[in-house]
Scaffold this motif. Structure first.
Motif, mmCIF file in Angstrom:
data_model
loop_
_atom_site.group_PDB
_atom_site.id
_atom_site.type_symbol
_atom_site.label_atom_id
_atom_site.label_comp_id
_atom_site.label_asym_id
_atom_site.label_seq_id
_atom_site.Cartn_x
_atom_site.Cartn_y
_atom_site.Cartn_z
ATOM 1 N N THR A 64 69.669 36.818 10.350
ATOM 2 C CA THR A 64 70.759 36.121 9.513
ATOM 3 C C THR A 64 72.081 36.557 10.366
ATOM 4 O OG1 THR A 64 71.067 38.190 7.659
ATOM 5 C CG2 THR A 64 69.371 35.851 7.283
ATOM 6 N N GLN A 65 71.978 35.259 10.998
ATOM 7 C CA GLN A 65 73.961 35.347 11.044
ATOM 8 C C GLN A 65 74.727 35.897 10.069
ATOM 9 O OE1 GLN A 65 73.956 31.545 13.640
ATOM 10 N NE2 GLN A 65 72.528 31.830 14.726
ATOM 11 N N ALA A 66 76.151 36.329 11.111
ATOM 12 C CA ALA A 66 77.154 36.342 9.695
ATOM 13 C C ALA A 66 78.672 35.691 10.518
ATOM 14 C CB ALA A 66 77.244 37.774 9.518
ATOM 15 N N ARG A 67 80.032 35.922 9.874
ATOM 16 C CA ARG A 67 80.767 35.247 9.933
ATOM 17 C C ARG A 67 81.477 36.256 10.934
ATOM 18 N NH1 ARG A 67 82.500 33.104 4.806
ATOM 19 N NH2 ARG A 67 81.481 34.626 3.656
ATOM 20 N N PRO A 68 82.284 36.162 11.990
ATOM 21 C CA PRO A 68 83.005 36.955 12.459
ATOM 22 C C PRO A 68 83.435 37.940 11.838
ATOM 23 C CG PRO A 68 83.354 34.632 13.416
ATOM 24 C CD PRO A 68 82.679 34.425 12.198
ATOM 25 N N ASP A 69 84.520 37.379 10.376
ATOM 26 C CA ASP A 69 85.078 38.667 9.875
ATOM 27 C C ASP A 69 84.800 38.833 8.788
ATOM 28 O OD1 ASP A 69 85.377 36.124 9.201
ATOM 29 O OD2 ASP A 69 87.099 36.224 8.523
ATOM 30 N N SER A 70 82.992 38.541 8.179
ATOM 31 C CA SER A 70 82.501 38.837 6.816
ATOM 32 C C SER A 70 80.769 39.332 7.273
ATOM 33 C CB SER A 70 81.973 37.694 6.587
ATOM 34 O OG SER A 70 83.717 36.972 6.446
ATOM 35 N N LEU A 71 80.540 40.118 8.358
ATOM 36 C CA LEU A 71 79.362 40.657 8.816
ATOM 37 C C LEU A 71 79.025 41.265 7.247
ATOM 38 C CD1 LEU A 71 77.297 41.143 10.439
ATOM 39 C CD2 LEU A 71 78.642 43.656 10.635
ATOM 40 N N ASP A 72 79.233 42.179 7.003
ATOM 41 C CA ASP A 72 79.409 43.261 5.674
ATOM 42 C C ASP A 72 78.647 42.221 4.865
ATOM 43 O OD1 ASP A 72 79.561 44.768 6.881
ATOM 44 O OD2 ASP A 72 80.616 46.366 5.963
ATOM 45 N N ASP A 73 79.490 41.707 3.836
ATOM 46 C CA ASP A 73 79.791 40.605 2.819
ATOM 47 C C ASP A 73 78.081 39.765 3.094
ATOM 48 O OD1 ASP A 73 81.394 41.909 1.645
ATOM 49 O OD2 ASP A 73 82.965 40.360 1.855
ATOM 50 N N ASP A 74 78.292 38.826 4.512
ATOM 51 C CA ASP A 74 77.159 38.315 4.641
ATOM 52 C C ASP A 74 76.318 38.698 4.713
ATOM 53 O OD1 ASP A 74 79.455 36.501 4.817
ATOM 54 O OD2 ASP A 74 79.253 35.739 6.847
ATOM 55 N N LEU A 75 76.023 40.078 5.929
ATOM 56 C CA LEU A 75 74.278 40.443 5.997
ATOM 57 C C LEU A 75 74.142 40.481 4.002
ATOM 58 C CD1 LEU A 75 74.694 42.497 8.793
ATOM 59 C CD2 LEU A 75 73.535 40.208 8.330
ATOM 60 N N ARG A 76 74.882 41.593 3.066
ATOM 61 C CA ARG A 76 74.692 41.939 1.861
ATOM 62 C C ARG A 76 74.177 40.217 0.956
ATOM 63 N NH1 ARG A 76 79.519 45.608 2.054
ATOM 64 N NH2 ARG A 76 78.584 47.671 1.787
ATOM 65 N N LYS A 77 74.912 39.227 0.841
ATOM 66 C CA LYS A 77 74.425 38.309 0.357
ATOM 67 C C LYS A 77 73.131 37.633 0.531
ATOM 68 C CE LYS A 77 75.912 33.640 -0.785
ATOM 69 N NZ LYS A 77 77.109 32.700 -0.636
ATOM 70 N N ASN A 78 72.745 37.765 1.712
ATOM 71 C CA ASN A 78 71.251 37.844 2.585
ATOM 72 C C ASN A 78 70.273 38.629 2.213
ATOM 73 O OD1 ASN A 78 71.301 35.114 3.711
ATOM 74 N ND2 ASN A 78 72.380 36.095 5.280
ATOM 75 N N LEU A 79 70.367 40.243 1.942
ATOM 76 C CA LEU A 79 70.240 40.656 1.477
ATOM 77 C C LEU A 79 70.132 40.880 -0.334
ATOM 78 C CD1 LEU A 79 68.207 43.316 1.991
ATOM 79 C CD2 LEU A 79 70.130 44.475 1.219
ATOM 80 N N ALA A 80 70.666 40.214 -0.481
ATOM 81 C CA ALA A 80 70.321 40.555 -2.365
ATOM 82 C C ALA A 80 69.703 38.454 -2.955
ATOM 83 C CB ALA A 80 71.607 40.439 -2.561
ATOM 84 N N TYR A 81 69.439 37.634 -2.013
ATOM 85 C CA TYR A 81 69.326 36.446 -2.032
ATOM 86 C C TYR A 81 67.618 37.194 -2.275
ATOM 87 C CZ TYR A 81 67.021 32.151 -1.613
ATOM 88 O OH TYR A 81 65.874 30.776 -1.522
ATOM 89 N N THR A 82 67.225 38.028 -1.286
ATOM 90 C CA THR A 82 65.662 37.988 -0.851
ATOM 91 C C THR A 82 65.569 38.954 -2.371
ATOM 92 O OG1 THR A 82 66.428 37.799 1.663
ATOM 93 C CG2 THR A 82 64.241 38.853 1.090
ATOM 94 N N ARG A 83 66.097 40.301 -2.475
ATOM 95 C CA ARG A 83 65.830 41.003 -3.007
ATOM 96 C C ARG A 83 65.447 40.578 -4.858
ATOM 97 N NH1 ARG A 83 67.897 45.921 -0.674
ATOM 98 N NH2 ARG A 83 66.860 46.877 0.328
ATOM 99 N N GLY A 84 66.457 38.767 -4.714
ATOM 100 C CA GLY A 84 66.480 38.388 -5.750
ATOM 101 C C GLY A 84 64.758 37.443 -6.273
ATOM 102 N N LEU A 85 64.556 37.413 -4.871
ATOM 103 C CA LEU A 85 63.417 36.679 -5.152
ATOM 104 C C LEU A 85 62.591 37.627 -5.233
ATOM 105 C CD1 LEU A 85 63.880 33.460 -2.094
ATOM 106 C CD2 LEU A 85 63.244 33.640 -4.174
ATOM 107 N N MET A 86 62.115 38.631 -4.500
ATOM 108 C CA MET A 86 61.022 39.680 -4.706
ATOM 109 C C MET A 86 61.104 39.810 -6.173
ATOM 110 S SD MET A 86 61.648 42.089 -1.314
ATOM 111 C CE MET A 86 59.881 42.709 -1.556
ATOM 112 N N ALA A 87 62.245 40.366 -6.824
ATOM 113 C CA ALA A 87 62.337 40.989 -8.350
ATOM 114 C C ALA A 87 61.732 39.683 -9.156
ATOM 115 C CB ALA A 87 63.942 40.747 -8.799
#
Length: 291
Positions: free
Chosen positions: A263-286
């Motif tokens: 997944t891509q991330a905005r230039p100044d939001s790498l950590d937050d954007d990657l965490r958001k996509n990870l949380a979404y994926t884990r939420g679907l798994m849960a």
């Protein structure tokens, strides 16, 4: 006596039904999503950089997909033995496994047409084995994309020659490309090697007009070595891709290999954007686990 006998038989029958219910119910329980969630080193903006492990660990991922080449264009070259050792050391230090490798030098030396392509695959097999990994992604994009049946046949023929060495090394060659699942299987069949499988990317396949969920279910667990999850430039769940159905399909197949976010991330939001996509994926798994 007759009444007692009837009561006894009724209770016995009830007991049999009660005992049978858990068995019947267990057959109806949908399997949980059992795959692990990794991240590519290039989407961490640390391509071929062993520092990717520390960042991936900090963000909460289960593993890192590592690049086998550094640089761009004609300056792109295979990683050194020193980088291989640093990958292994950083993986151990942070307790974070490598998911697989990416033979990204094929973005320069196209397997379908460059005489150096087969040599690059052989080099990648050796590097992947040295890292103790099972899956190596073979990318086919841009000018290196397979666009004609003749190009697909050529790749299949080359992989028929390379397959035995990959199999001997315990390495799977994963096809990631822009063509359909059926065309990928056509290449796999032509290669005639159990070491050649599909590396399924839901974003690439959606972008090229394929029915992702249907393709995943048709391919089945045994023909997919790993998957990429993404819906760039959108956050997962905010674009057109039906990720709940994808997670359901992978769970129904009891897919237990890696699902790697690309997944891509905005230039100044790498950590937050990657965490958001990870949380979404884990939420679907849960959510699947509770289904």
């Amino acid at each position: 006596m007759p009444q007692s006998r009837r009561c006894f038989l009724a209770l016995g029958a009830a007991g049999l039904v009660s005992a049978a219910r858990p068995v019947f119910a267990s057959r109806l329980v949908a399997p949980a999503a059992a795959f692990k969630v990794g991240i590519t080193d290039w989407n961490l903006r640390k391509e071929a950089n062993p520092e990717s492990f520390a960042l991936a660990k900090q963000l909460g991922f289960d593993g890192v997909q590592v690049s086998l080449a550094a640089g761009r264009g004609k300056d792109r070259g295979p990683i050194s033995s020193e980088v291989v050792q640093r990958y292994r050391a950083e993986s151990k230090l942070h307790g974070l496994p490598m998911t697989s490798t990416c033979l990204n030098i094929l973005h320069t030396n196209y397997l379908k047409s460059d005489p150096l392509g087969p040599q690059r695959v052989s080099e990648g097999i050796a590097l992947t084995k040295a890292l103790g990994l099972e899956v190596m992604l073979l990318p086919f994009f841009g000018d290196g994309a397979m666009k004609t049946p003749a190009e697909m046949d050529r790749v299949g023929d080359l992989l028929r020659e390379l397959g035995p060495d990959a199999q001997k090394a315990g390495v799977i060659l994963g096809l990631e490309d822009t063509i359909s699942a059926k065309d990928n299987v056509r290449i796999m069949d032509r290669a005639k090697s159990p070491a050649v499988l599909t590396y399924y990317d839901v974003g690439n396949s959606t972008g090229n007009g394929f029915a992702v969920v249907d393709e995943i279910r048709w391919l089945g667990r045994d023909r997919i070595c790993e998957v990429h999850l993404k819906d760039n430039p959108h956050f997962m769940g905010q674009g057109s891709i039906d990720f709940p159905a994808i997670v359901d399909a992978l769970a129904d197949l009891q897919f237990k290999r890696w699902a790697v976010l690309e997944t891509q991330a905005r230039p100044d939001s790498l950590d937050d954007d990657l965490r958001k996509n990870l949380a979404y994926t884990r939420g679907l798994m849960a959510a699947r686990a509770k289904a």
